[in-house]
Write a protein that holds these residues in place. Structure first.
Motif, PDB file in Angstrom:
ATOM      1  N   ALA A 126       8.534  -2.904  15.379  1.00 32.26           N
ATOM      2  CA  ALA A 126       9.608  -2.338  14.548  1.00 32.26           C
ATOM      3  C   ALA A 126      10.164  -3.394  13.600  1.00 32.26           C
ATOM      4  N   ASP A 127      10.338  -4.617  14.096  1.00 34.12           N
ATOM      5  CA  ASP A 127      10.836  -5.701  13.246  1.00 34.12           C
ATOM      6  C   ASP A 127       9.849  -6.036  12.135  1.00 34.12           C
ATOM      7  N   MET A 128       8.563  -6.087  12.478  1.00 35.67           N
ATOM      8  CA  MET A 128       7.555  -6.430  11.481  1.00 35.67           C
ATOM      9  C   MET A 128       7.391  -5.320  10.437  1.00 35.67           C
ATOM     10  N   ASP A 129       7.568  -4.075  10.868  1.00 37.29           N
ATOM     11  CA  ASP A 129       7.531  -2.962   9.916  1.00 37.29           C
ATOM     12  C   ASP A 129       8.586  -3.158   8.825  1.00 37.29           C
ATOM     13  N   LYS A 130       9.735  -3.666   9.228  1.00 36.81           N
ATOM     14  CA  LYS A 130      10.831  -3.855   8.267  1.00 36.81           C
ATOM     15  C   LYS A 130      10.552  -4.999   7.299  1.00 36.81           C
ATOM     16  N   LEU A 131       9.578  -5.838   7.635  1.00 36.81           N
ATOM     17  CA  LEU A 131       9.145  -6.885   6.707  1.00 36.81           C
ATOM     18  C   LEU A 131       7.942  -6.428   5.889  1.00 36.81           C
ATOM     19  N   GLY A 132       7.466  -5.238   6.178  1.00 37.95           N
ATOM     20  CA  GLY A 132       6.298  -4.738   5.464  1.00 37.95           C
ATOM     21  C   GLY A 132       5.000  -5.317   5.988  1.00 37.95           C
ATOM     22  N   LEU A 133       5.001  -5.801   7.227  1.00 39.16           N
ATOM     23  CA  LEU A 133       3.794  -6.382   7.826  1.00 39.16           C
ATOM     24  C   LEU A 133       3.243  -5.415   8.865  1.00 39.16           C
ATOM     25  N   ARG A 134       1.966  -5.093   8.715  1.00 40.24           N
ATOM     26  CA  ARG A 134       1.330  -4.171   9.659  1.00 40.24           C
ATOM     27  C   ARG A 134       0.854  -4.960  10.882  1.00 40.24           C
ATOM     28  N   PHE A 135       1.575  -4.808  11.998  1.00 36.26           N
ATOM     29  CA  PHE A 135       1.209  -5.428  13.267  1.00 36.26           C
ATOM     30  C   PHE A 135       0.640  -4.354  14.189  1.00 36.26           C
ATOM     31  N   ILE A 136      -0.552  -4.567  14.683  1.00 39.31           N
ATOM     32  CA  ILE A 136      -1.159  -3.678  15.679  1.00 39.31           C
ATOM     33  C   ILE A 136      -0.968  -4.340  17.042  1.00 39.31           C
TER      34      ILE A 136
ATOM     35  N   GLY B  65      -5.309  -8.733  -2.430  1.00 37.59           N
ATOM     36  CA  GLY B  65      -5.188  -7.327  -2.775  1.00 37.59           C
ATOM     37  C   GLY B  65      -5.734  -6.376  -1.730  1.00 37.59           C
ATOM     38  N   LYS B  66      -6.238  -6.895  -0.630  1.00 38.08           N
ATOM     39  CA  LYS B  66      -6.821  -6.054   0.415  1.00 38.08           C
ATOM     40  C   LYS B  66      -5.778  -5.749   1.495  1.00 38.08           C
ATOM     41  N   ASN B  67      -6.086  -4.715   2.302  1.00 37.86           N
ATOM     42  CA  ASN B  67      -5.202  -4.370   3.407  1.00 37.86           C
ATOM     43  C   ASN B  67      -5.030  -5.564   4.341  1.00 37.86           C
ATOM     44  N   LEU B  68      -3.824  -5.720   4.859  1.00 38.67           N
ATOM     45  CA  LEU B  68      -3.495  -6.865   5.697  1.00 38.67           C
ATOM     46  C   LEU B  68      -3.009  -6.361   7.055  1.00 38.67           C
ATOM     47  N   THR B  69      -3.730  -6.717   8.108  1.00 37.72           N
ATOM     48  CA  THR B  69      -3.392  -6.258   9.461  1.00 37.72           C
ATOM     49  C   THR B  69      -3.456  -7.434  10.431  1.00 37.72           C
ATOM     50  N   PHE B  70      -2.456  -7.511  11.316  1.00 35.19           N
ATOM     51  CA  PHE B  70      -2.414  -8.551  12.337  1.00 35.19           C
ATOM     52  C   PHE B  70      -2.531  -7.896  13.708  1.00 35.19           C
ATOM     53  N   LEU B  71      -3.486  -8.353  14.502  1.00 37.17           N
ATOM     54  CA  LEU B  71      -3.716  -7.808  15.840  1.00 37.17           C
ATOM     55  C   LEU B  71      -3.069  -8.718  16.880  1.00 37.17           C
ATOM     56  N   VAL B  72      -2.163  -8.155  17.668  1.00 35.73           N
ATOM     57  CA  VAL B  72      -1.433  -8.915  18.678  1.00 35.73           C
ATOM     58  C   VAL B  72      -1.784  -8.374  20.069  1.00 35.73           C
ATOM     59  N   HIS B  73      -2.323  -9.214  20.925  1.00 36.71           N
ATOM     60  CA  HIS B  73      -2.672  -8.832  22.294  1.00 36.71           C
ATOM     61  C   HIS B  73      -1.498  -9.126  23.227  1.00 36.71           C
ATOM     62  N   PHE B  74      -1.267  -8.222  24.176  1.00 39.70           N
ATOM     63  CA  PHE B  74      -0.283  -8.513  25.223  1.00 39.70           C
ATOM     64  C   PHE B  74      -0.774  -7.912  26.535  1.00 39.70           C
TER      65      PHE B  74
ATOM     66  N   ASP C 206       0.847  -1.194   0.000  1.00 40.07           N
ATOM     67  CA  ASP C 206       0.000   0.000   0.000  1.00 40.07           C
ATOM     68  C   ASP C 206       0.884   1.247   0.000  1.00 40.07           C
ATOM     69  N   SER C 207       0.281   2.413   0.128  1.00 40.19           N
ATOM     70  CA  SER C 207       1.014   3.679   0.056  1.00 40.19           C
ATOM     71  C   SER C 207       1.995   3.847   1.216  1.00 40.19           C
ATOM     72  N   GLU C 208       1.796   3.097   2.301  1.00 45.00           N
ATOM     73  CA  GLU C 208       2.696   3.175   3.462  1.00 45.00           C
ATOM     74  C   GLU C 208       3.736   2.053   3.439  1.00 45.00           C
ATOM     75  N   LYS C 209       3.807   1.357   2.311  1.00 42.93           N
ATOM     76  CA  LYS C 209       4.788   0.285   2.115  1.00 42.93           C
ATOM     77  C   LYS C 209       4.479  -0.984   2.899  1.00 42.93           C
ATOM     78  N   TYR C 210       3.257  -1.072   3.416  1.00 45.25           N
ATOM     79  CA  TYR C 210       2.850  -2.312   4.069  1.00 45.25           C
ATOM     80  C   TYR C 210       2.314  -3.273   3.013  1.00 45.25           C
ATOM     81  N   ARG C 211       2.573  -4.568   3.229  1.00 42.27           N
ATOM     82  CA  ARG C 211       2.134  -5.588   2.286  1.00 42.27           C
ATOM     83  C   ARG C 211       0.610  -5.714   2.281  1.00 42.27           C
ATOM     84  N   LEU C 212       0.085  -5.929   1.099  1.00 47.16           N
ATOM     85  CA  LEU C 212      -1.327  -6.269   0.957  1.00 47.16           C
ATOM     86  C   LEU C 212      -1.462  -7.779   0.943  1.00 47.16           C
TER      87      LEU C 212
END
Length: 620
Positions: free
Chosen positions: A462-472, A437-446, A427-433
């Motif tokens: 920070a590590d996942m950002d460098k892989l282009g994976l959007r982790f919330i 083709g849809k936005n891809l988001t992973f929700l992690v609870h702690f 996407d425009s923020e360099k996160y993988r789709l």
């Protein structure tokens, strides 16, 4: 195979010729006629404890700082204990025998042992605990794994007032070790028949029980029973126990306490009834910084002060002022202080998230993309070790091969693996789709308030950002976090693995067979309920469940280790749980007024009874 466990008993020949001694506070009660004499309070064959350094002195209050539930952990009293050489020694049972086919355990209790209120402790209590509580489906919907083999529940047989047998359908050679470490599964020491039967409909008067429920503000008898029985949260100061000290505080009091059990069934080599220390005190809650300040002020006698190795330096500098020595409490029974769990049972709306989490190459890519060296420097102050969520290499069945699998950062390879999964568009923020083709988001609870998780979540994002994976990364208050985990509908959780010695101790970390399994919670529910709830086990999870049942039956140590190695290799390759770092020791303090403390301190989860806490004593 008869285990007489006579090492301690040999000392009793000389003790029987002496008069037992007791704490002065109890002598005063005897003189007033409010308590029987000490010889009438002790069993015929009390357990003899050899003091670590010397025969101690009576008196004093052990000032602690750990949370409320740690009182229960320190109080554990198994049937058979272990010494620091891992040899069996007597405890509640003065002997036990395991049949040649490893199916039947015969235990002999100490004659004349009593609950903390003076009522006899016999096999009648054992029968009540097992048949009326543990196997009561209204209280426990599923039978604990501790009491099952080959899918069936162990049978209890009462021989006489001191002797009972547990017989399993299949070979079960690991019960002794498992019940020692399962403080929340083995609850005989806190299940007195004469007290708790008054809260069960089968025994209690219907009208009287209804009034108790109403007076307590409870909804039904089950809620009331658990409240009266709960030593984990200390909700009932009236509950008789077999512990060293007896909880005796209003559960809402900010400062909690426990006092000596006048009927405690252990003595020292000079015939003194234990414990030496009159009682314990601890705060209901204590924030991490408060714990450190209390230690620096000399207000803690012995306890773990912090979970962070980095706090060692501050505590060390304050030793003279606080009149203590800083020690490290070993957590060498624990596996990983941080583990990422992709939920294999997630069935939410995002099918692309579901697809990826169930693909081992995706999980491997996540692992390869993590900078564990940086995590170690920040979270482990350089003292930890990158490792998968598997047994420690020094444990039977553990290895460096499984521990180090996919732990060396290789982001080039990780990115190629993600591309191969169809995650090539961004996407425009360099996160993988997603592949769709849809936005891809992973929700992690702690868990909020767990500093390791809070800081680890920042580094992981920070590590996942460098892989282009959007982790919330979502911080959840502890009770809500536990609710999320129990529900089993989450995508991922960031938590830990406290089972590093033996996969049967904390089996939820390695097998889909227990509650609190984080990577296959619904399949675990299916296993526990025999298919009545949850999600049917997949072939790979069924293989793990089969391995678990095979290990329960395996008595040969070499064969056991070989099977464990197979299980760890499955975990190291499939990464159902992605380990980050090993635990580091926790800073603890021991006051200079505290004596007979072992040179090595272990986590209470490993074995509170290694510490021989009953023979600690206080002397200024």
């Amino acid at each position: 195979m008869k285990r007489k466990l006579i090492t301690m008993g040999l000392l009793l020949g000389s003790l029987n010729a002496w008069a037992y001694q007791e704490a002065p506070s109890l002598t005063a009660l005897v003189d007033k006629g409010e308590l029987p004499s000490v010889d009438k309070r002790l069993p015929d064959n009390p357990m003899v404890i050899t003091p670590i350094d010397e025969v101690g002195k009576y008196g004093g209050v052990w000032r602690r700082i750990e949370p409320n539930y740690q009182f229960h952990e320190w109080s554990n009293e198994p049937l058979v204990s272990l010494d620091d050489n891992q040899e069996y020694v007597p405890n509640l049972a003065e002997s036990f025998e395991l049949s040649d086919d490893k199916r039947t355990y015969t235990f002999t209790l100490r004659k004349g042992m009593k609950w903390s209120d003076g009522m006899p402790f016999t096999t009648a209590d054992v029968a009540f605990w097992y048949n009326e509580v543990e196997l009561n489906k209204d209280l426990n919907p599923s039978v604990k794994s501790l009491f099952k083999s080959a899918g069936e529940t162990a049978k209890l047989k009462i021989i006489d007032a001191q002797t009972f047998q547990l017989t399993y359908k299949a070979s079960n050679p690991n019960f002794i070790e498992m019940h020692q470490r399962s403080t929340m599964e083995f609850r005989l020491p806190q299940t007195p028949m004469h007290y708790l039967k008054n809260y069960l409909p089968k025994f209690a008067d219907k009208d009287e029980l209804a009034k108790k429920i109403e007076d307590a503000g409870m909804t039904d008898w089950r809620q009331l029973f658990h409240n009266r029985w709960n030593t984990r949260a200390n909700t009932n100061p009236d509950l008789p126990v077999l512990y060293t000290w007896v909880y005796n505080t209003d559960p809402q009091e900010l400062q909690q306490q426990a006092i000596r059990n006048p009927y405690y069934w252990k003595v020292d080599t000079a015939g003194n009834q234990l414990p030496y220390i009159d009682g314990m005190s601890w705060p209901l809650t204590a924030e991490p910084q408060v714990r450190i300040l209390k230690a620096l002020a000399g207000e803690v006698d012995m306890d773990r002060i912090s979970k962070l190795t980095s706090d060692f330096t501050a505590l060390k500098k304050g030793e003279a002022q606080g009149n203590y020595k800083t020690r490290m409490m070993e957590l060498d029974d624990h596996a990983n202080m941080l583990v990422l769990y992709p939920n294999q049972d997630y069935t939410g709306e995002d099918k692309e998230v579901q697809r990826l989490m169930r693909d081992k190459s995706f999980r491997q890519a996540l692992s390869l993309g993590m900078d564990r060296d940086t995590q170690n420097q920040i979270l482990g102050v350089g003292l930890s070790t990158p490792a998968q969520s598997v047994l420690l290499p020094t444990s039977p069945g553990g290895s460096l091969e499984t521990s180090e699998a996919y732990t060396k950062m290789d982001r080039v390879k990780a990115n190629k693996m993600l591309d191969a999964l169809g995650l090539t568009e961004r996407d425009s923020e360099k996160y993988r789709l997603g592949k769709d083709g849809k936005n891809l988001t992973f929700l992690v609870h702690f868990q909020a308030g767990r500093k390791i998780s809070e800081e680890g979540a920042i580094l992981m994002k920070a590590d996942m950002d460098k892989l282009g994976l959007r982790f919330i990364m979502r911080s959840d208050e502890k009770s809500y976090f536990e609710q999320i985990r129990r529900g089993g509908d989450y995508q991922m959780v960031l938590h830990n693995n406290t089972s590093g010695l033996n996969p049967l101790f904390g089996a939820n970390n390695y097998f889909p067979v227990m509650s609190e399994n984080n990577y296959a919670p619904k399949q675990s529910a299916y296993y526990l309920s025999k298919g009545e709830s949850g999600r049917k086990l997949t072939p790979e999870m069924q293989e793990l469940a089969d391995d678990y049942e095979a290990l329960l039956k395996e008595a040969d140590k070499k064969a056991f280790a070989a099977k464990v190695d197979e299980v760890m290799k499955l975990h190291a390759e499939n990464l159902w749980a992605i380990g980050l770092l090993r635990y580091t020791p926790s800073p603890a303090v021991v006051s200079n007024r505290m004596h007979n403390v072992p040179k090595k301190l272990y986590s209470v989860y490993k074995s509170p009874f290694y510490h021989l806490k009953e023979q600690y004593y206080i002397s200024e």
